[in-house]
Design a protein around this motif. Structure first.
Motif, mmCIF file in Angstrom:
data_model
loop_
_atom_site.group_PDB
_atom_site.id
_atom_site.type_symbol
_atom_site.label_atom_id
_atom_site.label_comp_id
_atom_site.label_asym_id
_atom_site.label_seq_id
_atom_site.Cartn_x
_atom_site.Cartn_y
_atom_site.Cartn_z
ATOM 1 N N ARG A 41 37.248 45.428 37.022
ATOM 2 C CA ARG A 41 37.796 43.976 36.519
ATOM 3 C C ARG A 41 39.169 43.949 36.332
ATOM 4 N NH1 ARG A 41 36.010 41.438 30.619
ATOM 5 N NH2 ARG A 41 37.171 39.645 30.760
ATOM 6 N N LEU A 42 39.991 44.865 36.141
ATOM 7 C CA LEU A 42 41.356 44.796 35.903
ATOM 8 C C LEU A 42 42.144 44.440 37.180
ATOM 9 C CD1 LEU A 42 41.895 47.716 33.051
ATOM 10 C CD2 LEU A 42 41.918 45.407 32.634
ATOM 11 N N ALA A 43 41.646 45.325 38.212
ATOM 12 C CA ALA A 43 42.032 44.851 39.499
ATOM 13 C C ALA A 43 41.864 43.508 39.959
ATOM 14 C CB ALA A 43 41.865 46.078 40.603
ATOM 15 N N PHE A 44 40.577 43.277 40.006
ATOM 16 C CA PHE A 44 40.263 41.719 40.043
ATOM 17 C C PHE A 44 41.067 40.973 39.435
ATOM 18 C CE2 PHE A 44 37.768 37.813 39.243
ATOM 19 C CZ PHE A 44 37.689 37.491 40.282
ATOM 20 N N GLU A 45 41.431 40.900 38.008
ATOM 21 C CA GLU A 45 42.322 40.113 37.321
ATOM 22 C C GLU A 45 43.401 39.956 37.757
ATOM 23 O OE1 GLU A 45 41.258 40.372 33.263
ATOM 24 O OE2 GLU A 45 39.567 39.036 33.333
ATOM 25 N N ARG A 46 44.140 41.180 37.996
ATOM 26 C CA ARG A 46 45.445 41.178 38.754
ATOM 27 C C ARG A 46 45.462 40.433 40.062
ATOM 28 N NH1 ARG A 46 45.078 46.561 37.389
ATOM 29 N NH2 ARG A 46 45.120 47.230 39.811
ATOM 30 N N GLY A 47 44.628 40.404 40.782
ATOM 31 C CA GLY A 47 44.477 39.876 42.067
ATOM 32 C C GLY A 47 44.332 38.138 41.795
ATOM 33 N N LEU A 48 43.572 37.826 40.534
ATOM 34 C CA LEU A 48 43.614 36.470 40.342
ATOM 35 C C LEU A 48 45.064 35.911 40.014
ATOM 36 C CD1 LEU A 48 40.480 35.635 38.085
ATOM 37 C CD2 LEU A 48 40.970 35.023 40.617
#
Length: 377
Positions: A187-194
């Motif tokens: 989730r953390l990487a996904f949110e950095r991507g967002l």
């Protein structure tokens, strides 16, 4: 390429997040643009100039007025295709492919697709400085050729692991996949991507506004996949419902940088009523200008697996006309601003160019309503 439902709790959260943006004005559009109907023919940069000319001339001769093309490697050839399309009078929606390795540091490595889907870069690894530089150079070259872009669409289906490396592909398909952001594997990487993607939207808006010929181009978010949760389970990939994805982008301020949200619809061949229900359900978050953000359907398609010539396109033609009718109602309401069929000639089941000519379903899919009406009379 199919649709999903949110779990009850996730749906409530998404609805609450969406409710706050309904009164926002479009980012840079004083007036709502007229509705557009077009066709996809992406990745022309992979073809020779003569092939590009042949395809685009056929598209222009078909009665199509709008085309979705892509800015991808090799960039020189992609821009050549834009010049040909512009010279033929076709209006261009430009999809900017974020998988371009020039936008990433040399140390970045694509996430594996385990041979089932593409190995793809992570949005969290995208280098914003490289992206700005590459996009600026491309837009300046496009502008110098006198090409006008009607719209730009940074990214493609980034709510789906096929185009967003921050979403996981599992070694073996079949197990339940996440239904919400909270359940993602990373989730953390996904949110950095967002966060990175919102900056991509801001940069894209700034750079296109700096051009002469395309400064008024509509800025559309990456078209979101309508893949269902059940289909994601079968394929062993992470995906998020478009409504939850829109809510997450809105929360990060994306609405300040776009004029519309992109979405893709592949509903399958159904009865007219079921198709209308599918369209209306998937586009329930789209709003007219002055009330929120409208949607652009940057891909939609109905399959016809037949390969014989002449093609029997009667069943698909009926479904296509039903989709056009459903889109037409939303366009009248101002909630849908564009619909581009996928695609012209590259997908065996979905393509409209069959047996050396435009199929009957193709004519129904891509010709403006006034042209189709005149032909019917």
């Amino acid at each position: 390429m199919s649709a999903s439902r949110l779990g009850k709790g996730a749906a409530q959260l998404a609805a609450a997040a969406l409710s706050g943006w309904l009164a926002l004005q479009p980012a840079y559009a004083d007036d709502a643009p007229s509705a557009r109907v077009g066709i996809n023919r992406v990745n022309l940069g992979w073809l020779s100039r003569s092939e590009q000319e042949r395809i685009l001339k056929d598209i222009a001769a078909s009665g199509a007025t709008d085309v979705r093309l892509s800015l991808s490697r090799p960039v020189d050839q992609s821009i050549e295709a834009l010049a040909i399309a512009s010279g033929l009078g076709l209006r261009i929606l430009l999809e900017i492919q974020l998988g371009n390795k020039s936008y990433y540091r040399e140390s970045a490595r694509p996430r594996t697709g385990f041979g089932r889907i593409w190995d793809i870069y992570r949005l969290s690894d995208l280098d914003l400085g490289r992206y700005r530089k590459g996009l600026r150079e491309a837009l300046q070259r496009i502008d110098a050729l006198g090409i006008r872009l009607e719209a730009i669409e940074p990214g493609n289906e980034i709510n789906h692991a096929g185009y967003n490396g921050d979403l996981a592909v599992y070694p073996k398909p079949g197990a339940p996949t996440p239904r919400s952001i909270a359940d993602l594997k990373d989730r953390l990487a996904f949110e950095r991507g967002l966060d990175n993607y919102v900056r991509v939207l801001e940069i894209s808006r700034d750079e296109v506004r700096a051009t002469v010929h395309s400064r008024n181009a509509t800025v559309v978010s990456a078209g979101f996949s309508d893949m269902s949760a059940e289909e994601a389970d079968k394929r062993g990939v992470e995906r998020l419902d478009p409504r939850e994805f829109v809510a997450a982008l809105h929360h990060r301020g994306a609405d300040s940088f776009i004029d519309a949200y992109g979405i893709h619809i592949y509903p399958g061949r159904k009865a007219a009523g079921a198709l209308a229900t599918r369209v209306n359900g998937l586009l329930d978050f789209c709003r007219a200008y002055g009330q929120g953000k409208p949607c652009w359907v940057t891909e939609w398609g109905i399959a016809n697996p037949a390969r014989s010539c002449p093609v029997d396109d009667r069943a698909r033609e009926g479904a296509v006309r039903a989709m056009r009718a459903a889109f037409g109602e939303l366009m009248k309401e101002g909630r849908l601003a564009a619909a581009y069929y996928y695609d012209w000639d590259t997908q065996p089941s979905y393509s409209l160019w069959r047996c050396g000519k435009l199929s009957p379903a193709g004519a129904a899919a891509i010709r403006p309503a006034e042209i189709e009406g005149a032909r019917a009379r």
